[in-house]
Design a protein around this motif. Structure first.
Motif, mmCIF file in Angstrom:
data_model
loop_
_atom_site.group_PDB
_atom_site.id
_atom_site.type_symbol
_atom_site.label_atom_id
_atom_site.label_comp_id
_atom_site.label_asym_id
_atom_site.label_seq_id
_atom_site.Cartn_x
_atom_site.Cartn_y
_atom_site.Cartn_z
ATOM 1 N N GLY A 72 36.343 36.178 31.306
ATOM 2 C CA GLY A 72 37.777 35.359 31.136
ATOM 3 C C GLY A 72 39.331 36.534 31.941
ATOM 4 N N ALA A 73 38.341 38.099 30.815
ATOM 5 C CA ALA A 73 38.526 39.381 30.838
ATOM 6 C C ALA A 73 39.413 39.680 31.548
ATOM 7 C CB ALA A 73 38.137 39.790 30.010
ATOM 8 N N VAL A 74 40.057 39.558 32.954
ATOM 9 C CA VAL A 74 40.715 40.090 33.880
ATOM 10 C C VAL A 74 41.453 41.473 33.983
ATOM 11 C CG1 VAL A 74 43.129 39.528 34.034
ATOM 12 C CG2 VAL A 74 41.598 39.498 36.653
ATOM 13 N N SER A 75 41.660 42.201 32.252
ATOM 14 C CA SER A 75 42.147 43.146 32.401
ATOM 15 C C SER A 75 41.501 44.272 32.495
ATOM 16 C CB SER A 75 43.182 43.026 31.949
ATOM 17 O OG SER A 75 42.748 42.819 30.555
ATOM 18 N N VAL A 76 40.540 43.883 32.026
ATOM 19 C CA VAL A 76 39.151 44.716 31.321
ATOM 20 C C VAL A 76 38.489 44.299 32.786
ATOM 21 C CG1 VAL A 76 36.979 45.268 30.396
ATOM 22 C CG2 VAL A 76 39.215 44.288 29.146
ATOM 23 N N GLY A 77 37.906 43.899 33.512
ATOM 24 C CA GLY A 77 37.813 43.804 34.795
ATOM 25 C C GLY A 77 38.245 44.639 35.493
ATOM 26 N N HIS A 78 39.506 44.697 35.913
ATOM 27 C CA HIS A 78 40.538 45.705 36.454
ATOM 28 C C HIS A 78 39.567 47.534 36.409
ATOM 29 C CE1 HIS A 78 43.215 46.746 39.986
ATOM 30 N NE2 HIS A 78 44.130 47.583 38.250
ATOM 31 N N GLU A 79 40.133 47.199 34.971
ATOM 32 C CA GLU A 79 39.505 48.753 34.705
ATOM 33 C C GLU A 79 38.422 49.372 34.839
ATOM 34 O OE1 GLU A 79 39.961 49.422 30.236
ATOM 35 O OE2 GLU A 79 41.739 48.289 30.040
ATOM 36 N N VAL A 80 37.394 48.088 35.250
ATOM 37 C CA VAL A 80 35.623 48.439 35.140
ATOM 38 C C VAL A 80 35.678 49.028 36.864
ATOM 39 C CG1 VAL A 80 33.443 47.606 35.687
ATOM 40 C CG2 VAL A 80 34.599 47.161 33.304
ATOM 41 N N GLU A 81 36.763 47.761 37.647
ATOM 42 C CA GLU A 81 36.735 48.082 38.884
ATOM 43 C C GLU A 81 37.422 50.101 39.413
ATOM 44 O OE1 GLU A 81 39.514 46.245 43.308
ATOM 45 O OE2 GLU A 81 39.979 45.986 41.173
ATOM 46 N N GLN A 82 38.850 50.247 38.877
ATOM 47 C CA GLN A 82 38.621 51.431 38.891
ATOM 48 C C GLN A 82 38.132 52.836 38.387
ATOM 49 O OE1 GLN A 82 42.680 51.499 36.320
ATOM 50 N NE2 GLN A 82 44.077 50.848 37.879
ATOM 51 N N ARG A 83 37.574 52.270 37.574
ATOM 52 C CA ARG A 83 36.167 53.016 36.947
ATOM 53 C C ARG A 83 35.191 53.401 37.922
ATOM 54 N NH1 ARG A 83 35.179 54.426 31.887
ATOM 55 N NH2 ARG A 83 33.008 55.496 32.964
ATOM 56 N N ILE A 84 35.078 52.088 39.230
ATOM 57 C CA ILE A 84 33.515 52.438 40.400
ATOM 58 C C ILE A 84 34.077 52.984 41.236
ATOM 59 C CG2 ILE A 84 32.667 50.860 41.581
ATOM 60 C CD1 ILE A 84 32.601 47.789 39.397
ATOM 61 N N GLU A 85 35.736 52.832 41.405
ATOM 62 C CA GLU A 85 36.580 53.652 42.896
ATOM 63 C C GLU A 85 36.504 55.095 42.621
ATOM 64 O OE1 GLU A 85 40.138 51.606 42.947
ATOM 65 O OE2 GLU A 85 39.507 49.689 43.783
ATOM 66 N N SER A 86 36.392 55.478 41.235
ATOM 67 C CA SER A 86 35.992 56.966 40.921
ATOM 68 C C SER A 86 34.776 57.488 41.101
ATOM 69 C CB SER A 86 36.876 57.235 39.671
ATOM 70 O OG SER A 86 36.057 56.426 38.522
ATOM 71 N N SER A 87 34.160 56.639 40.781
ATOM 72 C CA SER A 87 32.520 56.873 40.750
ATOM 73 C C SER A 87 32.198 57.255 41.742
ATOM 74 C CB SER A 87 31.757 56.236 39.455
ATOM 75 O OG SER A 87 32.144 56.309 38.000
ATOM 76 N N ARG A 88 32.591 56.368 42.882
ATOM 77 C CA ARG A 88 32.199 56.136 44.352
ATOM 78 C C ARG A 88 31.514 55.195 44.319
ATOM 79 N NH1 ARG A 88 33.331 62.695 46.386
ATOM 80 N NH2 ARG A 88 34.784 62.338 45.714
ATOM 81 N N LEU A 89 31.577 54.715 43.805
ATOM 82 C CA LEU A 89 30.471 53.329 43.559
ATOM 83 C C LEU A 89 30.512 52.238 45.029
ATOM 84 C CD1 LEU A 89 28.728 53.421 40.728
ATOM 85 C CD2 LEU A 89 28.111 54.252 42.853
ATOM 86 N N GLY A 90 32.136 52.024 45.495
ATOM 87 C CA GLY A 90 33.310 50.975 45.929
ATOM 88 C C GLY A 90 32.220 50.071 46.669
ATOM 89 N N LEU A 91 31.237 51.178 47.837
ATOM 90 C CA LEU A 91 30.639 50.021 49.185
ATOM 91 C C LEU A 91 29.434 49.904 49.019
ATOM 92 C CD1 LEU A 91 31.392 52.978 51.662
ATOM 93 C CD2 LEU A 91 32.789 50.904 51.656
ATOM 94 N N ASN A 92 29.329 50.115 47.247
ATOM 95 C CA ASN A 92 28.065 49.426 47.080
ATOM 96 C C ASN A 92 28.383 46.990 47.138
ATOM 97 O OD1 ASN A 92 25.732 47.877 44.862
ATOM 98 N ND2 ASN A 92 25.449 49.652 44.330
ATOM 99 N N PRO A 93 27.270 47.148 47.243
ATOM 100 C CA PRO A 93 27.412 45.617 47.876
ATOM 101 C C PRO A 93 27.313 44.687 46.432
ATOM 102 C CG PRO A 93 25.726 46.296 48.729
ATOM 103 C CD PRO A 93 25.730 46.846 48.753
ATOM 104 N N PHE A 94 26.097 44.989 46.000
ATOM 105 C CA PHE A 94 25.672 44.454 44.761
ATOM 106 C C PHE A 94 27.320 44.450 43.503
ATOM 107 C CE2 PHE A 94 22.742 45.743 45.517
ATOM 108 C CZ PHE A 94 21.193 44.833 45.984
ATOM 109 N N LEU A 95 28.330 46.148 43.653
ATOM 110 C CA LEU A 95 29.031 45.773 42.188
ATOM 111 C C LEU A 95 30.374 44.873 43.152
ATOM 112 C CD1 LEU A 95 29.345 49.542 41.736
ATOM 113 C CD2 LEU A 95 29.096 47.489 40.190
ATOM 114 N N ASN A 96 30.550 44.697 44.186
ATOM 115 C CA ASN A 96 31.386 43.840 45.024
ATOM 116 C C ASN A 96 31.297 42.711 44.788
ATOM 117 O OD1 ASN A 96 32.957 46.334 46.367
ATOM 118 N ND2 ASN A 96 31.794 46.570 48.272
#
Length: 310
Positions: A24-48
């Motif tokens: 239930g660590a949503v704030s950490v998950g949000h940070e991971v999402e930002q890292r994903i976006e900065s890594s340009r991996l956002g379109l990866n269906p597994f990550l989505n």
């Protein structure tokens, strides 16, 4: 890993998001999402899919749905994640709508998808709809139900008070019932205070999970509510003989990236005074609101009686 100079990839992020979902660590998950976006991996269906699952399980259904709606191609995993999220938080009607929409879109549901929709129906009290899906699973989609599906349907019937039907379903299973199936029946017996069937379910469930303390506590509570002190003593003796000890209940809340754990009666937190003061204020507010509601009910009853007498 990062200290060692190893750069995280999509697989790494999926693993971390899964951990965030479980905690239930949503704030950490949000940070991971930002890292994903900065890594340009956002379109990866597994990550989505992992992001949908994380946000949904953490209760942020708006964010989960936004990611889901933004996916150009949705797999059965994507649909299952969002359906499970809505079902988990009591939005069974929406979960059912999404499941039907998935089928209309041409996606063939798998076993995991049926678990999600059956659980959603159970939590929302959609008994007949859940039974309809269970039937379609076998007849229409040619999928053989496993113990996980049967446990969902037993829970579905049990919550509706249809305990005899749940027991007959277990007896008719084409696969051997496991602990989860009998545990679902035991839980239903607690809701509807059926001591006789609870004893039967308990005997079966401890054959599979003899050290699961939760089932012993559940049966003890059933005996206690039935004022069967002999039964309560019997369970305690059984636990003592098997050297089983109930762990104290706990809850946790994540705040600013840190998880705060609270045991029952815990006073070790550095902000214990402020926390217990707030708990006392909340309890007083609940009692006040409950008192207001009781007063309203009594006033309605008095009005009813007055008109009835006149």
């Amino acid at each position: 890993m990062e200290t060692a100079g190893v750069c995280p990839d999509a697989v790494t992020f999926v693993g971390v998001l899964s951990s965030c979902a479980n905690l239930g660590a949503v704030s950490v998950g949000h940070e991971v999402e930002q890292r994903i976006e900065s890594s340009r991996l956002g379109l990866n269906p597994f990550l989505n899919n992992a992001l949908i699952n994380m946000y949904a399980r953490c209760g942020n259904l708006v964010k989960a749905r936004a990611i889901f709606d933004g996916m150009p191609v949705k797999s059965v995993v994507s649909w299952t994640a969002i359906i499970g999220g809505y079902g988990m938080h009591g939005y069974g009607e929406i979960a059912v709508e999404l499941f039907d929409e998935m089928i209309k879109s041409g996606i063939r549901p798998d076993g995991a998808a049926f678990v999600s929709v059956l659980c959603a129906c159970s939590h929302a009290g959609l008994t007949e709809k859940g039974l309809e899906y269970f039937s379609e699973m076998k007849m229409k989609h040619r999928l053989q139900p496993g113990p996980e599906h049967y446990s969902c349907v037993v829970d579905l019937l049990g919550r509706a008070g249809r305990l005899n039907e749940a027991l007959e379903l277990i007896k008719s299973m084409q696969v051997k019932p496991d602990g989860a199936v009998w545990g679902a029946l035991l839980g239903a017996c607690k809701i509807h205070r059926n001591v006789e069937m609870a004893e039967l379910a308990f005997e079966r469930v401890i054959e599979f999970e003899p050290t699961n303390i939760g089932y012993y506590v559940l049966l003890s509570n059933i005996y206690s509510e039935a004022e069967n002190l002999e039964g309560v003593l019997k369970v305690r003796v059984m636990m003592r003989e098997r050297k089983l000890k109930k762990d104290p209940g706990f809850s946790y809340v994540e705040y600013k990236g840190r998880v705060h754990l609270f045991l029952a009666g815990d006073r070790s937190h550095p902000q214990k005074k402020e926390i217990y003061r707030m708990v006392d204020e909340l309890e007083a507010l609940v009692k006040k609101l409950a008192g207001c509601k009781d007063n309203e009910e009594r006033e309605k009853q008095r009005s009813f009686n007055w008109y009835g007498c006149s």
